[in-house]
Design a protein around this motif. Sequence first.
Motif, short mmCIF file in Angstrom:
data_model
loop_
_atom_site.label_atom_id
_atom_site.label_comp_id
_atom_site.label_asym_id
_atom_site.label_seq_id
_atom_site.Cartn_x
_atom_site.Cartn_y
_atom_site.Cartn_z
N ILE A 222 0.75 -1.23 -0.11
CA ILE A 222 -0.14 0.02 -0.12
C ILE A 222 0.86 1.36 0.06
O ILE A 222 1.88 1.34 0.71
N THR A 223 0.72 2.30 -0.93
CA THR A 223 1.40 3.42 -1.01
C THR A 223 0.40 4.76 -0.80
O THR A 223 1.25 5.80 -0.66
N GLU A 224 -0.76 4.43 -0.83
CA GLU A 224 -1.83 5.50 -0.52
C GLU A 224 -3.07 5.08 0.01
O GLU A 224 -3.50 4.02 -0.55
N LEU A 225 -3.87 6.02 0.69
CA LEU A 225 -5.09 5.31 1.29
C LEU A 225 -6.03 6.60 1.31
O LEU A 225 -5.78 7.84 1.40
N THR A 226 -7.18 6.49 0.76
CA THR A 226 -8.31 7.27 0.79
C THR A 226 -9.46 6.86 2.15
O THR A 226 -9.64 5.92 1.95
N LEU A 227 -9.53 7.58 2.92
CA LEU A 227 -10.03 7.28 4.14
C LEU A 227 -11.43 8.13 4.31
O LEU A 227 -11.55 9.09 3.94
N LYS A 228 -12.31 7.42 5.08
CA LYS A 228 -13.44 8.05 5.31
C LYS A 228 -13.42 8.74 6.80
O LYS A 228 -12.88 8.06 7.70
N LEU A 229 -13.94 9.88 6.79
CA LEU A 229 -13.68 10.72 7.98
C LEU A 229 -15.19 10.96 8.59
O LEU A 229 -16.11 10.84 8.36
N SER A 230 -15.03 11.45 10.10
CA SER A 230 -16.38 11.60 10.79
C SER A 230 -16.23 12.97 11.35
O SER A 230 -15.15 13.40 11.64
N GLY A 231 -17.20 13.76 11.74
CA GLY A 231 -17.32 14.88 12.25
C GLY A 231 -17.09 14.57 13.74
O GLY A 231 -17.51 13.72 14.38
N ILE A 232 -16.25 15.59 14.48
CA ILE A 232 -16.18 15.48 16.00
C ILE A 232 -17.34 15.69 16.58
O ILE A 232 -18.08 16.63 16.30
N PRO A 233 -18.00 14.63 17.55
CA PRO A 233 -19.05 15.02 18.02
C PRO A 233 -19.25 16.15 18.92
O PRO A 233 -18.44 16.62 19.42
N GLU A 234 -20.60 16.84 18.70
CA GLU A 234 -20.81 18.14 19.49
C GLU A 234 -20.49 17.74 20.95
O GLU A 234 -20.13 18.69 21.71
N ALA A 235 -21.02 16.56 21.57
CA ALA A 235 -21.09 16.38 22.86
C ALA A 235 -20.30 14.74 23.01
O ALA A 235 -20.79 13.92 22.25
N ILE A 236 -19.65 14.58 23.96
CA ILE A 236 -19.22 13.45 24.39
C ILE A 236 -19.37 13.08 25.87
O ILE A 236 -18.79 13.95 26.91
N SER A 237 -20.00 11.89 26.41
CA SER A 237 -20.06 11.62 27.70
C SER A 237 -19.22 10.20 27.80
O SER A 237 -19.41 9.37 26.98
N GLY A 238 -18.86 10.07 28.81
CA GLY A 238 -17.95 8.81 29.03
C GLY A 238 -17.66 8.33 30.76
O GLY A 238 -17.86 9.45 31.62
N GLY A 239 -17.53 7.33 31.20
CA GLY A 239 -17.30 6.90 32.41
C GLY A 239 -17.06 5.50 32.49
O GLY A 239 -16.87 4.71 31.59
N VAL A 240 -16.89 4.97 33.79
CA VAL A 240 -16.71 3.60 34.20
C VAL A 240 -18.07 2.99 35.09
O VAL A 240 -18.37 3.95 35.74
N CYS A 241 -18.15 1.84 34.65
CA CYS A 241 -19.15 1.17 35.69
C CYS A 241 -18.77 -0.22 36.14
O CYS A 241 -18.49 -1.17 35.52
N PRO A 242 -18.52 -0.39 37.59
CA PRO A 242 -18.47 -1.79 37.99
C PRO A 242 -19.45 -2.59 37.92
O PRO A 242 -20.50 -2.29 38.12
N PHE A 243 -19.00 -4.25 38.11
CA PHE A 243 -19.80 -5.04 38.04
C PHE A 243 -19.63 -6.22 38.85
O PHE A 243 -18.17 -6.37 38.98
N PRO A 244 -20.34 -6.91 39.43
CA PRO A 244 -19.94 -7.95 40.45
C PRO A 244 -19.67 -9.17 39.71
O PRO A 244 -18.59 -10.03 40.49
N SER A 245 -19.53 -9.38 38.20
CA SER A 245 -18.74 -10.62 37.55
C SER A 245 -18.55 -10.00 36.23
O SER A 245 -19.11 -9.16 35.68
N VAL A 246 -17.84 -10.68 35.57
CA VAL A 246 -17.50 -10.56 34.32
C VAL A 246 -18.72 -11.00 33.37
O VAL A 246 -19.21 -10.26 32.42
N GLU A 247 -19.48 -11.88 33.70
CA GLU A 247 -20.70 -12.28 33.05
C GLU A 247 -21.68 -11.21 33.16
O GLU A 247 -22.51 -10.94 32.26
#
Length: 477
Positions: A222-247
């Motif tokens: 590969i010597t060149e790529l044409t890639l699809k882009l996305s707009g940076i979202p207006e808002a982003i939320s994120g965090g962590v959530c614990p659980f008692p088991s992997v299941e």
Amino acid sequence: MGKGQAMETALKASNAAKAGDVATAIAVLRQRFGDRLQTGEAIRRQHANTITWIPNQPPDAVIWVETGEEVREIVEVARTHRVPLIPFGAGTSLEGHINAPFGGVSVDFRDMNKVLAVNAQDLDCVVEPGITRKQLNEHLRDQGLFFPLDPGADASLGGMAATRCSGTNAVRYGTMKDNVLGLKVVLANGELMTTARRAKKSSAGYDLTRLMVGSEGTLGVITELTLKLSGIPEAISGGVCPFPSVEAACNAAIATIQSGIPVARIELLDELQVKATNLYSKLTLPEVPMLFVEFHGSPAGVAEQSERFGEIADDLGGGPFEWTTKPEDRTRLWQARHDAYWAGRGLRPGVQVIATDVCVPLSRLAECVTETQREIGAHGLVAPIMGHVGDGNFHLTLLVDMADPAEVKAAKILCERLVERALAMDGTCTGEHGVGQGKMKYLAGELGAPALAAMAAIKRSLDPDGIMNPGKIVAVE
């Protein structure tokens, strides 16, 4: 002369001829590229497998290229002398993709790292293969655009296409096959092939772009790529959530996807991985199974999605789900997730890492992960689990003392059983690491003989002399 002696003599003559071909090719290339061709042992070994337990098989030489025309010249020399070529991006692949089992020349794309065009109105860009995902997104940021795929390493875009990678955002934005619009590829005969134009869809002929994405350098460079882009979202939320088991954590991921909540990222860390991440990234997360989650959209949308996810987690015994829209807090969490591989290594300093992945249908994810976790315990191994559980893909980071034969044997058995389990659930031996050398043996069981024969026929047709990254994906006589 006996039959055995004659065969040995012929083999020595064949090996000498091959060595002569390599030496001649290197001499020709040195005359053309000067100091950009290096044959020092340390450099050659750095351009072979270094981060998993697959043995290091260095090339005979390394060349740093600067243009597509130089790549074409190198391919012409390699074809003339039947010398293997191994494309090299950032060297982060995990299944021996960059090894040189038959010697040859490693082609390093570090200096082919330009953004050639950004078509903001069309949401696409054209780049050289050596640019990394972080470099590209830094270039795009001022235009309100980004390239969403984010494998744990700061990989090169050419390498990401070659291995059909994905990352934490794949559940919303897809994998590399969904985000490459077209490629320019130097074939083994030295010709430059364009696989597609910039149109968002086409019905014109075979889908050569998808053929090359995931071909791991075995069909062309590969010597060149044409890639699809996305707009940076207006808002982003994120965090962590614990659980008692992997299941429970896996079931929450399944329920979130099945509920139609447009989650952008949903990542699993088991309790051992959380412990490693706390130590490495200086976090204070509760050391229980954890989901890292992120939503993209409008301020009202991400708030609603976060609340709905929190309700699902609560129903499954998880929570509380603590989320934020502050960029600095989210960045710290996701950097910790991307550093999970290195964090895992810190649990047993000095031992070898066996990194592997599988992917199963979403409905079988919880079963596959929990059975794998039970088997890790039964073998007495140390192997934190993490995964892109929104699409059924998860990883093991096995930490193995290679001086202990019993431990090595147990690790090999575990890896074999992991793939067997995934295939029995109609999954795949690798969701995103690729085949390389390490997983060639599993393709027959996953796809069957007719599929392997078709792959071998394509390989022979496009690379009749076997110079394009040989010894990877499919064995060709």
